[in-house]
Motif scaffolding. Structure first.
Motif, short mmCIF file in Angstrom:
data_model
loop_
_atom_site.label_atom_id
_atom_site.label_comp_id
_atom_site.label_asym_id
_atom_site.label_seq_id
_atom_site.Cartn_x
_atom_site.Cartn_y
_atom_site.Cartn_z
N ALA A 30 0.72 -1.22 -0.02
CA ALA A 30 0.18 0.04 -0.13
C ALA A 30 0.84 1.38 0.04
N PHE A 31 1.78 1.38 0.74
CA PHE A 31 2.91 2.27 0.86
C PHE A 31 3.45 2.73 -0.64
N ALA A 32 3.88 1.41 -1.13
CA ALA A 32 4.78 1.69 -2.33
C ALA A 32 3.44 2.13 -3.61
N GLY A 33 2.36 1.73 -3.49
CA GLY A 33 1.33 2.25 -4.36
C GLY A 33 0.83 3.81 -4.24
N ILE A 34 0.62 4.12 -2.90
CA ILE A 34 0.67 5.52 -2.72
C ILE A 34 1.98 6.52 -3.09
N VAL A 37 1.74 6.78 -7.06
CA VAL A 37 0.60 7.49 -7.43
C VAL A 37 0.80 8.82 -7.26
N LEU A 38 1.61 9.13 -6.15
CA LEU A 38 2.10 10.77 -5.92
C LEU A 38 3.01 10.87 -6.93
N SER A 39 4.16 10.34 -7.11
CA SER A 39 5.24 10.64 -8.08
C SER A 39 4.64 10.68 -9.48
N ILE A 40 3.70 9.84 -9.98
CA ILE A 40 3.16 9.93 -11.29
C ILE A 40 2.22 11.25 -11.24
N GLY A 41 1.63 11.69 -10.19
CA GLY A 41 0.91 12.93 -10.31
C GLY A 41 1.85 14.29 -10.42
#
Length: 75
Positions: A30-34, A37-41
């Motif tokens: 979950a932490f890696a996914g967050i 998503v933040l880095s892509i955004g």
């Protein structure tokens, strides 16, 4: 009777350790996914923002030099 009790204690300890490992793994995913998503955004928002352009008037830069007798500041 003692063997059955030890067996259940060992099985419960293994179950608790397995649940802790599963919780750790799921939190890591979950932490890696967050973070993904933040880095892509952030990358997309940086691409969409216009780059500011600094405009200069026809004004000479301030020059500072030393001629041997003192410092000269040309405004």
């Amino acid at each position: 009777m003692q063997n059955i009790r030890v067996f259940f204690v060992i099985i419960s300890a293994i179950a608790v350790l397995a649940m802790a490992a599963l919780l750790t793994a799921s939190l890591t995913v979950a932490f890696a996914g967050i973070l993904a998503v933040l880095s892509i955004g952030r990358a997309l928002s940086a691409r969409l923002k216009p780059v500011p352009v600094r405009a200069k008037a026809n004004k000479r830069e301030m020059r500072v030099w030393n001629d041997g007798r003192g410092t000269i500041i040309d405004l």
